[in-house]
Enzyme design. Structure first.
Site, PDB file in Angstrom:
ATOM      1  N   LYS A   1      46.955  -7.514 -19.787  1.00 47.40           N
ATOM      2  CA  LYS A   1      47.707  -7.186 -18.571  1.00 47.40           C
ATOM      3  C   LYS A   1      48.932  -8.095 -18.413  1.00 47.40           C
ATOM      4  O   LYS A   1      50.029  -7.620 -18.162  1.00 47.40           O
ATOM      5  CB  LYS A   1      46.818  -7.321 -17.321  1.00 47.40           C
ATOM      6  CG  LYS A   1      45.608  -6.410 -17.319  1.00 47.40           C
ATOM      7  CD  LYS A   1      44.852  -6.470 -16.000  1.00 47.40           C
ATOM      8  CE  LYS A   1      44.281  -7.828 -15.660  1.00 47.40           C
ATOM      9  NZ  LYS A   1      43.220  -8.288 -16.579  1.00 47.40           N
TER      10      LYS A   1
ATOM     11  N   ARG B   1      41.017  -6.141  -7.505  1.00 46.97           N
ATOM     12  CA  ARG B   1      39.911  -6.380  -8.431  1.00 46.97           C
ATOM     13  C   ARG B   1      38.576  -5.947  -7.835  1.00 46.97           C
ATOM     14  O   ARG B   1      37.555  -6.069  -8.489  1.00 46.97           O
ATOM     15  CB  ARG B   1      39.833  -7.875  -8.739  1.00 46.97           C
ATOM     16  CG  ARG B   1      40.309  -8.238 -10.149  1.00 46.97           C
ATOM     17  CD  ARG B   1      40.285  -9.746 -10.218  1.00 46.97           C
ATOM     18  NE  ARG B   1      40.170 -10.282 -11.528  1.00 46.97           N
ATOM     19  CZ  ARG B   1      41.181 -10.890 -12.162  1.00 46.97           C
ATOM     20  NH1 ARG B   1      42.376 -10.936 -11.654  1.00 46.97           N
ATOM     21  NH2 ARG B   1      40.976 -11.441 -13.328  1.00 46.97           N
TER      22      ARG B   1
ATOM     23  N   ARG C   1      42.373 -22.917 -20.912  1.00 43.01           N
ATOM     24  CA  ARG C   1      41.951 -22.771 -19.524  1.00 43.01           C
ATOM     25  C   ARG C   1      40.434 -22.962 -19.458  1.00 43.01           C
ATOM     26  O   ARG C   1      39.717 -22.514 -20.343  1.00 43.01           O
ATOM     27  CB  ARG C   1      42.300 -21.363 -19.015  1.00 43.01           C
ATOM     28  CG  ARG C   1      43.718 -21.240 -18.532  1.00 43.01           C
ATOM     29  CD  ARG C   1      44.171 -19.799 -18.298  1.00 43.01           C
ATOM     30  NE  ARG C   1      43.247 -18.914 -17.602  1.00 43.01           N
ATOM     31  CZ  ARG C   1      43.530 -17.655 -17.254  1.00 43.01           C
ATOM     32  NH1 ARG C   1      44.735 -17.148 -17.527  1.00 43.01           N
ATOM     33  NH2 ARG C   1      42.639 -16.909 -16.647  1.00 43.01           N
TER      34      ARG C   1
ATOM     35  N   ARG D   1      33.008 -13.746 -16.613  1.00 39.01           N
ATOM     36  CA  ARG D   1      34.157 -12.936 -16.171  1.00 39.01           C
ATOM     37  C   ARG D   1      33.988 -11.478 -16.580  1.00 39.01           C
ATOM     38  O   ARG D   1      34.349 -10.574 -15.837  1.00 39.01           O
ATOM     39  CB  ARG D   1      35.459 -13.500 -16.769  1.00 39.01           C
ATOM     40  CG  ARG D   1      35.897 -14.792 -16.087  1.00 39.01           C
ATOM     41  CD  ARG D   1      36.887 -15.543 -16.931  1.00 39.01           C
ATOM     42  NE  ARG D   1      38.218 -14.960 -16.917  1.00 39.01           N
ATOM     43  CZ  ARG D   1      39.161 -15.258 -17.800  1.00 39.01           C
ATOM     44  NH1 ARG D   1      38.926 -16.106 -18.777  1.00 39.01           N
ATOM     45  NH2 ARG D   1      40.340 -14.708 -17.705  1.00 39.01           N
TER      46      ARG D   1
HETATM   47  P1  AMP Z   1      43.375 -13.959 -14.180  1.00 44.76           P
HETATM   48  O1  AMP Z   1      44.423 -14.912 -14.627  1.00 44.76           O
HETATM   49  O2  AMP Z   1      43.908 -12.677 -13.629  1.00 44.76           O
HETATM   50  O3  AMP Z   1      42.292 -13.748 -15.220  1.00 44.76           O
HETATM   51  O4  AMP Z   1      42.654 -14.652 -12.928  1.00 44.76           O
HETATM   52  C1  AMP Z   1      42.007 -15.903 -13.049  1.00 44.76           C
HETATM   53  C2  AMP Z   1      40.975 -16.079 -11.935  1.00 44.76           C
HETATM   54  O5  AMP Z   1      41.636 -16.027 -10.667  1.00 44.76           O
HETATM   55  C3  AMP Z   1      39.921 -14.983 -11.864  1.00 44.76           C
HETATM   56  O6  AMP Z   1      38.846 -15.191 -12.759  1.00 44.76           O
HETATM   57  C4  AMP Z   1      39.479 -15.128 -10.402  1.00 44.76           C
HETATM   58  O7  AMP Z   1      38.667 -16.265 -10.213  1.00 44.76           O
HETATM   59  C5  AMP Z   1      40.799 -15.389  -9.711  1.00 44.76           C
HETATM   60  N1  AMP Z   1      41.451 -14.112  -9.309  1.00 44.76           N
HETATM   61  C6  AMP Z   1      42.618 -13.595  -9.774  1.00 44.76           C
HETATM   62  N2  AMP Z   1      42.901 -12.434  -9.170  1.00 44.76           N
HETATM   63  C7  AMP Z   1      41.891 -12.206  -8.295  1.00 44.76           C
HETATM   64  C8  AMP Z   1      41.593 -11.166  -7.384  1.00 44.76           C
HETATM   65  N3  AMP Z   1      42.394 -10.094  -7.237  1.00 44.76           N
HETATM   66  N4  AMP Z   1      40.460 -11.257  -6.660  1.00 44.76           N
HETATM   67  C9  AMP Z   1      39.630 -12.317  -6.767  1.00 44.76           C
HETATM   68  N5  AMP Z   1      39.846 -13.335  -7.618  1.00 44.76           N
HETATM   69  C10 AMP Z   1      40.960 -13.288  -8.369  1.00 44.76           C
END
Ligand code: AMP
Length: 229
Positions: free
Chosen positions: A26, A101, A173, A184
């Site tokens: 993404k 999400r 990370r 996840r």
């Molecule tokens: P990402 O970089 O999109 O994988 O997001 C990293 C982390 O941020 C996720 O594993 C969640 O803990 C948090 N996160 C990001 N976007 C959301 C969302 N829309 N709702 C809830 N948690 C989020």
């Protein structure tokens, strides 16, 4: 204005959602489309990581959820996104990466968009098998300063451990460690996959194979959204 210029103008005003499991590409696609179509890239993960770095109240609340691979509670995310979307003028299109999400977030987004009179144009679902997601995520390294993304096998930096863009250190990370990745993926299946049906029912969903290469995926997205232009 030529036909191509008119099409580009319309692409610049699109409102897109990128759906897909962690590691489905993404962020990579959003970066590509941002450069080619001049859309804003709104990544909730990036916004939250910046809040954690700044040690803000939101960052402190979100940190533990993020590190373990859990979702940050809906009310925090919805409030954060309401602020972000309200601040965008009508001229700018955008790509939502990592939001919504959950179904509750998708419903809140529908309400936000209705209030600010933005029409959602398309929801792109990037499909990638779990084994490939795990390979991508365990090998991912990111720049601790600018967030640029590398991979230990498929996208190595010129100098090991150092960011090509800004020269800072590359890190893994915490949520790209195997335990967090497995969590996840489970969270994605339980809480985010229902959105596929949510947007299918609204005839907004296009599913694209996320393994065909970055420009090829981008071209498939272009074709999907250009249908109505
Ligand atoms: P990402 O970089 O999109 O994988 O997001 C990293 C982390 O941020 C996720 O594993 C969640 O803990 C948090 N996160 C990001 N976007 C959301 C969302 N829309 N709702 C809830 N948690 C989020």
């Amino acid at each position: 204005m030529s036909c191509d210029e008119q099409k580009l103008d319309k692409l610049k005003a699109l409102h897109l959602i990128l759906l897909g499991a962690p590691g489905s590409g993404k962020g990579t696609q959003a970066g590509y489309l941002k450069n080619n179509w001049q859309l804003l890239h709104i990544s909730t993960g990036d916004i939250l990581r910046a809040e954690v770095r700044a040690d803000s109240e939101l960052g402190r609340e979100a940190k533990a959820y993020m590190e373990s691979g859990e979702l940050v509670p809906d009310d925090l995310i919805i409030r954060m996104m309401e602020e972000r979307l309200k601040s965008i003028g009508d001229a700018n299109g955008y790509i939502l990466d990592g939001f919504p999400r959950t179904v509750a977030q998708a419903e809140a987004l529908d309400n936000m968009l209705a209030r600010i009179v933005h029409k959602l144009d398309c929801v792109v679902n990037l499909e990638v098998a779990d084994t490939e997601l795990i390979r991508r995520l365990t090998g991912r390294r990111v720049c601790s300063s600018c967030g640029a993304v590398f991979h230990v096998d498929t996208m190595q930096p010129k100098v090991a451990g150092i960011c090509d863009n800004c020269g800072d250190k590359l890190i893994q990370r915490k949520d790209d460690q195997l335990d967090a990745i497995i969590n996840r993926l489970e969270v994605y299946k339980a809480q985010t996959m229902p959105l596929i049906e949510y947007y299918q029912a609204r005839k907004m969903l296009v599913t694209i194979d996320g393994t065909i290469g970055v420009p090829q995926v981008a071209e498939s997205i272009r074709q999907a959204v250009s249908g109505g232009l």
